[in-house]
Design a protein around this motif. Sequence first.
Motif, mmCIF file in Angstrom:
data_model
loop_
_atom_site.group_PDB
_atom_site.id
_atom_site.type_symbol
_atom_site.label_atom_id
_atom_site.label_comp_id
_atom_site.label_asym_id
_atom_site.label_seq_id
_atom_site.Cartn_x
_atom_site.Cartn_y
_atom_site.Cartn_z
ATOM 1 N N ALA A 19 -11.546 58.873 -38.878
ATOM 2 C CA ALA A 19 -12.197 58.482 -37.620
ATOM 3 C C ALA A 19 -13.034 59.611 -37.040
ATOM 4 O O ALA A 19 -14.085 59.364 -36.460
ATOM 5 C CB ALA A 19 -11.138 58.034 -36.616
ATOM 6 N N LYS A 20 -12.591 60.846 -37.185
ATOM 7 C CA LYS A 20 -13.341 61.969 -36.609
ATOM 8 C C LYS A 20 -14.657 62.227 -37.336
ATOM 9 O O LYS A 20 -15.485 62.990 -36.884
ATOM 10 C CB LYS A 20 -12.489 63.235 -36.598
ATOM 11 C CG LYS A 20 -12.140 63.758 -37.977
ATOM 12 C CD LYS A 20 -11.267 64.982 -37.900
ATOM 13 C CE LYS A 20 -10.961 65.485 -39.297
ATOM 14 N NZ LYS A 20 -10.153 66.674 -39.273
ATOM 15 N N ALA A 21 -14.862 61.572 -38.445
ATOM 16 C CA ALA A 21 -16.079 61.764 -39.225
ATOM 17 C C ALA A 21 -16.997 60.552 -39.122
ATOM 18 O O ALA A 21 -17.704 60.211 -40.058
ATOM 19 C CB ALA A 21 -15.715 62.034 -40.676
ATOM 20 N N GLU A 22 -17.010 59.894 -37.947
ATOM 21 C CA GLU A 22 -17.808 58.677 -37.792
ATOM 22 C C GLU A 22 -19.294 58.905 -38.038
ATOM 23 O O GLU A 22 -19.960 58.075 -38.646
ATOM 24 C CB GLU A 22 -17.589 58.075 -36.409
ATOM 25 C CG GLU A 22 -16.219 57.456 -36.270
ATOM 26 C CD GLU A 22 -15.996 56.864 -34.891
ATOM 27 O OE1 GLU A 22 -16.977 56.564 -34.198
ATOM 28 O OE2 GLU A 22 -14.825 56.699 -34.534
ATOM 29 N N ASP A 23 -19.826 60.038 -37.565
ATOM 30 C CA ASP A 23 -21.244 60.328 -37.792
ATOM 31 C C ASP A 23 -21.535 60.497 -39.275
ATOM 32 O O ASP A 23 -22.536 59.999 -39.780
ATOM 33 C CB ASP A 23 -21.680 61.578 -37.031
ATOM 34 C CG ASP A 23 -21.716 61.343 -35.528
ATOM 35 O OD1 ASP A 23 -21.772 60.168 -35.094
ATOM 36 O OD2 ASP A 23 -21.687 62.342 -34.792
ATOM 37 N N LEU A 26 -21.419 57.131 -40.941
ATOM 38 C CA LEU A 26 -22.639 56.371 -40.688
ATOM 39 C C LEU A 26 -23.779 56.865 -41.567
ATOM 40 O O LEU A 26 -24.530 56.067 -42.140
ATOM 41 C CB LEU A 26 -23.033 56.469 -39.205
ATOM 42 C CG LEU A 26 -24.289 55.719 -38.806
ATOM 43 C CD1 LEU A 26 -24.177 54.232 -39.122
ATOM 44 C CD2 LEU A 26 -24.580 55.930 -37.334
ATOM 45 N N ALA A 27 -23.904 58.179 -41.706
ATOM 46 C CA ALA A 27 -24.945 58.737 -42.579
ATOM 47 C C ALA A 27 -24.715 58.321 -44.025
ATOM 48 O O ALA A 27 -25.660 57.938 -44.726
ATOM 49 C CB ALA A 27 -24.975 60.260 -42.456
ATOM 50 N N LEU A 28 -23.463 58.374 -44.476
ATOM 51 C CA LEU A 28 -23.141 57.944 -45.838
ATOM 52 C C LEU A 28 -23.468 56.470 -46.038
ATOM 53 O O LEU A 28 -24.072 56.088 -47.041
ATOM 54 C CB LEU A 28 -21.655 58.177 -46.131
ATOM 55 C CG LEU A 28 -21.216 59.599 -46.372
ATOM 56 C CD1 LEU A 28 -19.704 59.681 -46.384
ATOM 57 C CD2 LEU A 28 -21.797 60.134 -47.656
ATOM 58 N N TYR A 107 -15.970 65.150 -49.841
ATOM 59 C CA TYR A 107 -15.727 64.211 -50.934
ATOM 60 C C TYR A 107 -14.713 63.130 -50.560
ATOM 61 O O TYR A 107 -14.881 61.958 -50.925
ATOM 62 C CB TYR A 107 -15.259 64.990 -52.172
ATOM 63 C CG TYR A 107 -14.859 64.144 -53.346
ATOM 64 C CD1 TYR A 107 -15.735 63.231 -53.913
ATOM 65 C CD2 TYR A 107 -13.595 64.267 -53.909
ATOM 66 C CE1 TYR A 107 -15.378 62.456 -54.999
ATOM 67 C CE2 TYR A 107 -13.224 63.505 -55.000
ATOM 68 C CZ TYR A 107 -14.108 62.599 -55.545
ATOM 69 O OH TYR A 107 -13.744 61.834 -56.619
ATOM 70 N N ALA A 108 -13.699 63.479 -49.800
ATOM 71 C CA ALA A 108 -12.667 62.504 -49.425
ATOM 72 C C ALA A 108 -13.255 61.308 -48.675
ATOM 73 O O ALA A 108 -12.710 60.206 -48.735
ATOM 74 C CB ALA A 108 -11.592 63.176 -48.573
ATOM 75 N N ALA A 109 -14.371 61.499 -48.002
ATOM 76 C CA ALA A 109 -14.994 60.423 -47.227
ATOM 77 C C ALA A 109 -15.726 59.406 -48.102
ATOM 78 O O ALA A 109 -15.949 58.275 -47.669
ATOM 79 C CB ALA A 109 -15.962 61.009 -46.202
ATOM 80 N N TRP A 110 -16.104 59.786 -49.313
ATOM 81 C CA TRP A 110 -16.863 58.869 -50.172
ATOM 82 C C TRP A 110 -16.301 58.761 -51.579
ATOM 83 O O TRP A 110 -16.938 58.211 -52.464
ATOM 84 C CB TRP A 110 -18.347 59.246 -50.209
ATOM 85 C CG TRP A 110 -18.637 60.700 -50.454
ATOM 86 C CD1 TRP A 110 -18.765 61.684 -49.520
ATOM 87 C CD2 TRP A 110 -18.831 61.333 -51.718
ATOM 88 N NE1 TRP A 110 -19.015 62.887 -50.129
ATOM 89 C CE2 TRP A 110 -19.073 62.706 -51.478
ATOM 90 C CE3 TRP A 110 -18.820 60.882 -53.043
ATOM 91 C CZ2 TRP A 110 -19.299 63.627 -52.499
ATOM 92 C CZ3 TRP A 110 -19.048 61.801 -54.063
ATOM 93 C CH2 TRP A 110 -19.286 63.151 -53.778
ATOM 94 N N LYS A 111 -15.082 59.201 -51.765
ATOM 95 C CA LYS A 111 -14.434 59.089 -53.073
ATOM 96 C C LYS A 111 -14.259 57.612 -53.453
ATOM 97 O O LYS A 111 -14.483 57.227 -54.587
ATOM 98 C CB LYS A 111 -13.082 59.793 -53.045
ATOM 99 C CG LYS A 111 -12.332 59.708 -54.339
ATOM 100 C CD LYS A 111 -11.004 60.426 -54.266
ATOM 101 C CE LYS A 111 -10.287 60.320 -55.594
ATOM 102 N NZ LYS A 111 -9.003 61.014 -55.570
#
Length: 122
Positions: A19-23, A26-28, A107-111
């Motif tokens: 959740a803390k990586a919402e920006d 969104l970019a991904l 990487y954990a956000a788009w693995k």
Amino acid sequence: MAYRTLPAFAIALALAAPAKAEDAALALATVLHQKIAACWTVPSDIPAHVEKVRVKFSLTEAGELDGSPAIDGPVGGDPATKTFAASAVRAVVRCAPFTGLSQLAPYAAWKSVSVTFKRPEM
């Protein structure tokens, strides 16, 4: 069978991101959305009852596919739905590798990625 390229808005992305990586998420989503939409060609004669399919896939740290993309959920025995689902999987395979993602988020956000392909208004 006739085919046409679909507009970019026909794909919705759901990324496994904190959740803390919402920006960053969104970019991904934006980057993946644009790339996959450019690679997606779907039969133009898909009937109205075919609404959407979800494709799940995993990526290596280099952005390459880690295994084969898979349909998430039932596809049924309907030939039109199977054709639509196959076009979605082909789009993901055709677009790989997905480079530059490490510049947007860890990487954990788009693995693991889940992409919902929706039938466009015909």
